[in-house]
Motif scaffolding. Structure first.
Motif, PDB file in Angstrom:
ATOM      1  N   UNK A 139       0.816  -1.219   0.000  1.00  0.00           N
ATOM      2  CA  UNK A 139       0.000   0.000   0.000  1.00  0.00           C
ATOM      3  C   UNK A 139       0.839   1.253   0.000  1.00  0.00           C
ATOM      4  N   UNK A 140       1.868   1.288   0.849  1.00  0.00           N
ATOM      5  CA  UNK A 140       2.727   2.464   0.921  1.00  0.00           C
ATOM      6  C   UNK A 140       3.574   2.609  -0.339  1.00  0.00           C
ATOM      7  N   UNK A 141       3.971   1.467  -0.928  1.00  0.00           N
ATOM      8  CA  UNK A 141       4.693   1.538  -2.198  1.00  0.00           C
ATOM      9  C   UNK A 141       3.804   2.154  -3.278  1.00  0.00           C
ATOM     10  N   UNK A 142       2.515   1.785  -3.254  1.00  0.00           N
ATOM     11  CA  UNK A 142       1.584   2.375  -4.212  1.00  0.00           C
ATOM     12  C   UNK A 142       1.441   3.873  -4.026  1.00  0.00           C
ATOM     13  N   UNK A 143       1.358   4.314  -2.760  1.00  0.00           N
ATOM     14  CA  UNK A 143       1.291   5.749  -2.484  1.00  0.00           C
ATOM     15  C   UNK A 143       2.557   6.437  -2.987  1.00  0.00           C
ATOM     16  N   UNK A 144       3.722   5.813  -2.740  1.00  0.00           N
ATOM     17  CA  UNK A 144       4.976   6.395  -3.191  1.00  0.00           C
ATOM     18  C   UNK A 144       5.037   6.534  -4.704  1.00  0.00           C
ATOM     19  N   UNK A 145       4.564   5.502  -5.408  1.00  0.00           N
ATOM     20  CA  UNK A 145       4.552   5.549  -6.872  1.00  0.00           C
ATOM     21  C   UNK A 145       3.608   6.643  -7.361  1.00  0.00           C
ATOM     22  N   UNK A 146       2.428   6.738  -6.754  1.00  0.00           N
ATOM     23  CA  UNK A 146       1.450   7.735  -7.176  1.00  0.00           C
ATOM     24  C   UNK A 146       1.881   9.148  -6.813  1.00  0.00           C
ATOM     25  N   UNK A 254      -7.896   0.285   9.421  1.00  0.00           N
ATOM     26  CA  UNK A 254      -8.706   1.415   8.964  1.00  0.00           C
ATOM     27  C   UNK A 254      -7.902   2.354   8.084  1.00  0.00           C
ATOM     28  N   UNK A 255      -6.682   2.688   8.527  1.00  0.00           N
ATOM     29  CA  UNK A 255      -5.874   3.631   7.753  1.00  0.00           C
ATOM     30  C   UNK A 255      -5.495   3.054   6.400  1.00  0.00           C
ATOM     31  N   UNK A 256      -5.156   1.754   6.361  1.00  0.00           N
ATOM     32  CA  UNK A 256      -4.833   1.125   5.082  1.00  0.00           C
ATOM     33  C   UNK A 256      -6.076   0.988   4.205  1.00  0.00           C
ATOM     34  N   UNK A 257      -7.215   0.708   4.837  1.00  0.00           N
ATOM     35  CA  UNK A 257      -8.446   0.592   4.078  1.00  0.00           C
ATOM     36  C   UNK A 257      -8.820   1.885   3.373  1.00  0.00           C
ATOM     37  N   UNK A 258      -8.542   3.006   4.025  1.00  0.00           N
ATOM     38  CA  UNK A 258      -8.884   4.292   3.406  1.00  0.00           C
ATOM     39  C   UNK A 258      -8.022   4.593   2.184  1.00  0.00           C
ATOM     40  N   UNK A 259      -6.948   3.819   1.965  1.00  0.00           N
ATOM     41  CA  UNK A 259      -6.166   4.010   0.740  1.00  0.00           C
ATOM     42  C   UNK A 259      -6.985   3.675  -0.497  1.00  0.00           C
ATOM     43  N   UNK A 260      -8.092   2.949  -0.308  1.00  0.00           N
ATOM     44  CA  UNK A 260      -8.976   2.709  -1.432  1.00  0.00           C
ATOM     45  C   UNK A 260      -9.640   3.978  -1.940  1.00  0.00           C
ATOM     46  N   UNK A 261      -9.751   4.996  -1.075  1.00  0.00           N
ATOM     47  CA  UNK A 261     -10.374   6.260  -1.486  1.00  0.00           C
ATOM     48  C   UNK A 261      -9.560   6.951  -2.579  1.00  0.00           C
ATOM     49  N   UNK A 285      -2.035   2.220  -8.362  1.00  0.00           N
ATOM     50  CA  UNK A 285      -3.350   1.691  -8.005  1.00  0.00           C
ATOM     51  C   UNK A 285      -3.296   0.180  -7.781  1.00  0.00           C
ATOM     52  N   UNK A 286      -2.580  -0.519  -8.645  1.00  0.00           N
ATOM     53  CA  UNK A 286      -2.474  -1.968  -8.507  1.00  0.00           C
ATOM     54  C   UNK A 286      -1.793  -2.345  -7.192  1.00  0.00           C
ATOM     55  N   UNK A 287      -0.751  -1.611  -6.811  1.00  0.00           N
ATOM     56  CA  UNK A 287      -0.058  -1.887  -5.553  1.00  0.00           C
ATOM     57  C   UNK A 287      -0.973  -1.647  -4.354  1.00  0.00           C
ATOM     58  N   UNK A 288      -1.715  -0.543  -4.378  1.00  0.00           N
ATOM     59  CA  UNK A 288      -2.618  -0.221  -3.270  1.00  0.00           C
ATOM     60  C   UNK A 288      -3.703  -1.282  -3.129  1.00  0.00           C
ATOM     61  N   UNK A 289      -4.327  -1.668  -4.240  1.00  0.00           N
ATOM     62  CA  UNK A 289      -5.393  -2.661  -4.175  1.00  0.00           C
ATOM     63  C   UNK A 289      -4.855  -4.012  -3.703  1.00  0.00           C
ATOM     64  N   UNK A 290      -3.653  -4.365  -4.134  1.00  0.00           N
ATOM     65  CA  UNK A 290      -3.053  -5.619  -3.661  1.00  0.00           C
ATOM     66  C   UNK A 290      -2.812  -5.566  -2.157  1.00  0.00           C
ATOM     67  N   UNK A 292      -4.508  -3.799   0.011  1.00  0.00           N
ATOM     68  CA  UNK A 292      -5.802  -3.885   0.685  1.00  0.00           C
ATOM     69  C   UNK A 292      -6.289  -5.328   0.775  1.00  0.00           C
ATOM     70  N   UNK A 293      -6.078  -6.097  -0.281  1.00  0.00           N
ATOM     71  CA  UNK A 293      -6.480  -7.503  -0.275  1.00  0.00           C
ATOM     72  C   UNK A 293      -5.731  -8.260   0.814  1.00  0.00           C
ATOM     73  N   UNK A 294      -4.426  -8.046   0.925  1.00  0.00           N
ATOM     74  CA  UNK A 294      -3.634  -8.753   1.930  1.00  0.00           C
ATOM     75  C   UNK A 294      -4.053  -8.369   3.355  1.00  0.00           C
ATOM     76  N   UNK A 295      -4.294  -7.081   3.584  1.00  0.00           N
ATOM     77  CA  UNK A 295      -4.708  -6.645   4.918  1.00  0.00           C
ATOM     78  C   UNK A 295      -6.061  -7.241   5.284  1.00  0.00           C
ATOM     79  N   UNK A 296      -6.994  -7.265   4.330  1.00  0.00           N
ATOM     80  CA  UNK A 296      -8.313  -7.844   4.582  1.00  0.00           C
ATOM     81  C   UNK A 296      -8.207  -9.333   4.901  1.00  0.00           C
TER      82      UNK A 296
END
Length: 305
Positions: A139-146, A254-261, A285-290, A292-296
């Motif tokens: 998730x954080x890698x996705x934020x960094x890329x974006x 919760x904080x990781x889940x909000x990365x879906x926003x 986006x692909x990194x963030x969604x991946x 989120x799946x792992x955290x869930x």
């Protein structure tokens, strides 16, 4: 007994369902807010959101029998939510949207895991297993890329101000997430929400009048639609829902889940506003969604165990 039952956290499945709705509504709201700024000044728009929220939540809480005066134990958190999330976060992001594209604004405003994760481990004693750690990393890698710091002009003061406001908003929300998770609540989210919105409105309305009182407002059907989306949905429902989720799920989840926003917001902004959806954006986006799946999956395994 009724108040005690109402204040209990919801089940994990119900909380995840609420979180999914928040992701969809708040994600779509980023281009909505961006478009609304062509009709109404930012602080005025933020104040209007809170006023509409008050007009909805007080009658709703009264009709359902939930409306009551907060206890002394809850009052401090009621004020903190009103100041830090409803008034502070909302005012900061809507002001920043004047200078920063909607998709990028959503990304920066939701960098909360950067601040929540270490705080949750050190202050709340939350455990990070291997799967959740992997989800956090993705998730954080996705934020960094974006985020892509090379993707905007650092020489423009308004750009620096806008990005700084968004990071400050993320920090405020992260601090509030940790405080909410560690608090022992007496009232339910529905019983406390009207008072939180009322305090936020009492702050934002005079601030908007002082700062933007002379700026024109283009009263029109599009502005009415934007306000209708923001009042009942993005403000009244989503603020209640995210606080309910925050009280039920671990702060890191919760904080990781909000990365879906921001992930959804970036996609909707590309469709609604024509903001470019580049290879960098789609990879992030692909990194963030991946993640989120792992955290869930990690939370489900923990609940099943």
């Amino acid at each position: 007994m009724e108040a005690e039952a109402a204040s209990r956290p919801r089940s994990g499945a119900a909380s995840l369902g609420l979180l999914a709705l928040v992701i969809l509504i708040w994600g779509a709201n980023w281009p909505v807010m961006k478009m609304a700024l062509t009709y109404m000044p930012p602080l005025t728009f933020a104040a209007a959101r809170m006023v509409m929220g008050v007009a909805i939540m007080f009658p709703l809480a009264w009709a359902t029998g939930a409306l009551r005066w907060p206890t002394a134990n809850d009052w401090r958190l009621v004020v903190m939510v009103a100041l830090m999330q409803m008034a502070g976060f909302t005012a900061l992001v809507i002001t920043a949207l004047q200078y920063v594209p909607a998709g990028r604004s959503a990304i920066l405003a939701y960098t909360t895991p950067l601040w929540v994760t270490p705080g949750a481990v050190l202050l709340l004693g939350e455990h990070i297993g291997r799967m959740k750690a992997a989800g956090l990393g993705l998730g954080l890698a996705g934020v960094g890329v974006l985020f892509n710091p090379f993707g905007f002009d650092w020489g423009k003061p308004e750009v620096l101000v806008g990005n700084g406001l968004l990071l400050l908003a993320a920090f405020l929300w992260a601090a509030l997430m940790l405080r909410i998770r560690g608090h022992r609540w007496d009232g339910s989210p529905l019983s406390l929400m009207p008072w939180q919105l009322a305090i936020a409105a009492a702050i934002l309305v005079p601030t908007a009048l002082i700062v933007e009182g002379s700026r024109p407002i283009d009263w029109s059907w599009p502005l009415g639609a934007f306000l209708f989306y923001n009042g009942p949905l993005a403000t009244a429902f989503c603020f209640w829902a995210i606080i309910t989720v925050n009280r039920s799920l671990p702060a890191i989840t919760t904080s990781l889940g909000t990365l879906g926003v921001p992930a959804f917001g970036l996609a909707v902004s590309a469709l609604a506003l024509g903001e470019p959806l580049t290879f960098t954006n789609t990879g992030g986006l692909a990194l963030i969604l991946s993640g989120l799946v792992l955290v869930t999956l990690a939370d489900r395994r923990r609940a099943a165990g």
